[in-house]
Design a protein around this motif. Sequence first.
Motif, PDB file in Angstrom:
ATOM      1  N   LEU A 214       0.854  -1.177   0.000  1.00 36.77           N
ATOM      2  CA  LEU A 214       0.000   0.000   0.000  1.00 36.77           C
ATOM      3  C   LEU A 214       0.893   1.231   0.000  1.00 36.77           C
ATOM      4  O   LEU A 214       1.809   1.346   0.824  1.00 36.77           O
ATOM      5  N   GLY A 215       0.661   2.144  -0.937  1.00 37.43           N
ATOM      6  CA  GLY A 215       1.491   3.334  -0.995  1.00 37.43           C
ATOM      7  C   GLY A 215       1.234   4.123  -2.262  1.00 37.43           C
ATOM      8  O   GLY A 215       0.952   3.551  -3.318  1.00 37.43           O
ATOM      9  N   LEU A 220       6.330   5.379  -3.098  1.00 37.16           N
ATOM     10  CA  LEU A 220       7.117   4.500  -3.955  1.00 37.16           C
ATOM     11  C   LEU A 220       8.442   5.137  -4.344  1.00 37.16           C
ATOM     12  O   LEU A 220       9.485   4.472  -4.371  1.00 37.16           O
ATOM     13  N   GLN A 221       8.400   6.432  -4.631  1.00 34.91           N
ATOM     14  CA  GLN A 221       9.627   7.128  -5.028  1.00 34.91           C
ATOM     15  C   GLN A 221      10.577   7.297  -3.851  1.00 34.91           C
ATOM     16  O   GLN A 221      11.766   6.950  -3.943  1.00 34.91           O
ATOM     17  N   PRO A 227      12.027   5.262  -9.627  1.00 38.26           N
ATOM     18  CA  PRO A 227      11.989   6.514 -10.394  1.00 38.26           C
ATOM     19  C   PRO A 227      10.565   6.926 -10.719  1.00 38.26           C
ATOM     20  O   PRO A 227       9.711   6.088 -11.030  1.00 38.26           O
ATOM     21  N   GLY A 228      10.302   8.217 -10.653  1.00 41.40           N
ATOM     22  CA  GLY A 228       8.997   8.740 -11.010  1.00 41.40           C
ATOM     23  C   GLY A 228       8.808   8.775 -12.516  1.00 41.40           C
ATOM     24  O   GLY A 228       9.774   8.667 -13.285  1.00 41.40           O
ATOM     25  N   PRO A 229       7.579   8.913 -12.975  1.00 41.89           N
ATOM     26  CA  PRO A 229       7.316   8.972 -14.416  1.00 41.89           C
ATOM     27  C   PRO A 229       7.868  10.251 -15.022  1.00 41.89           C
ATOM     28  O   PRO A 229       8.047  11.262 -14.337  1.00 41.89           O
ATOM     29  N   GLN A 244       2.032   4.047 -14.099  1.00 39.86           N
ATOM     30  CA  GLN A 244       3.318   4.096 -14.809  1.00 39.86           C
ATOM     31  C   GLN A 244       4.465   3.609 -13.926  1.00 39.86           C
ATOM     32  O   GLN A 244       5.459   3.075 -14.431  1.00 39.86           O
ATOM     33  N   MET A 245       4.347   3.782 -12.630  1.00 34.00           N
ATOM     34  CA  MET A 245       5.411   3.377 -11.716  1.00 34.00           C
ATOM     35  C   MET A 245       5.368   1.895 -11.364  1.00 34.00           C
ATOM     36  O   MET A 245       6.383   1.312 -10.953  1.00 34.00           O
ATOM     37  N   ILE A 246       4.206   1.280 -11.519  1.00 35.58           N
ATOM     38  CA  ILE A 246       4.053  -0.099 -11.073  1.00 35.58           C
ATOM     39  C   ILE A 246       4.963  -1.047 -11.849  1.00 35.58           C
ATOM     40  O   ILE A 246       5.508  -2.002 -11.285  1.00 35.58           O
ATOM     41  N   GLU A 247       5.163  -0.802 -13.130  1.00 31.41           N
ATOM     42  CA  GLU A 247       6.030  -1.673 -13.931  1.00 31.41           C
ATOM     43  C   GLU A 247       7.419  -1.775 -13.310  1.00 31.41           C
ATOM     44  O   GLU A 247       7.998  -2.859 -13.216  1.00 31.41           O
TER      45      GLU A 247
END
Length: 360
Positions: A214-215, A220-221, A227-229, A244-247
């Motif tokens: 959860l986040g 996540l960054q 890395p951010g998108p 976009q970040m999940i990958e």
Amino acid sequence: MSNLKIRTDPCELDFLSLGALVHRLDPGVIPFRKARSVTIHVSGGEYNVAAGLSDCFGLKTGVASAMVNYGIGEMVQNRVREMGVRPFFKYFGHDGVRGPNIATVYSDLGYGVRPPVVFYNRANEAAALLKPGDFNWHEIFANGIRWFHSGGIFASLSETTSELIIEGMQIAKEVGAINSFDLNYRAKLWAPIGGLKKAQQVLRRIVSNVDVLLGNEEDLQMGLGIPGPKTVSQSKLDPETFFQMIEQVIKQLPNIKLVATTLREVQSTNKHRWGAVMWYGGEQFVTPTCELDVLDRIGGGDGFATGLIYGFIDGRKPEEALRLGWAHGALLTTFPGDVTMAKLSEVEAFAGGGSARVQR
């Protein structure tokens, strides 16, 4: 789709959380500098989920935490019992002057254009003293457990709390429980024990044991160093930045089967727009957006986690589980305090209607 394999055999505990119990002093809409009285709430990011799953959703839950033998500790224990949560406590004596203590959170409600103000006294906190070996996990899990949960705030309290989380998760995995973790990255809490670099090292070790994460994008960054998108939407309610970040998350941490978060656009302290998103086994799910009239925003994210986890433990479809989390988190912001006052029928009624699956 990679399904969560949740135990369906008889289990003594549906859910156990590991984290710090705190007491929150709330002067309502009055700022602390002018306050003359407060309401006391018992809280804790991990505990709030256990309390909600018990009181609203009817599951058998527990909390593993530190407890102090003094008046504040007695109050906290009474509130835990009232919510139907089974305690697993490591007890500490209080010296009558310095502690160790149950941490204090100070939080007014704000109003309109004036935001809530939150600050802490976590000096000599008993929960920060917890370490591996303090709980007999094999004994606690002996009669079955479906789900084990902790979070980034507890991980940040000391050098030993994160090791305790890992110990618990490894044994939970051995007995077939799902492990979940709320990143809840807080820079101020990590600063005394090594800052951002230490946080990322520790949180990545924890998350390597996790099935459900959860986040939001910032968690996540900052918490995991993802890395951010390249392009970021101006809207807080646009799920594409998250997806976009999940990958990258899954590529680096392939053990994760589900990632979810809330989406919140704050128009004023008492007017929010609220949504939620989830990636589960390669599929993307998004809730509708609702307009919230907020009484007390503290605990909304924990309320979301509560409903989401219930949905999966109860065998609901993924989109329905997400809607239950979204609905319960929204309802929680309409109650004073951090723990739920909702009923399951109210949550299901609010969650009903429409599909949460992404339409392509």
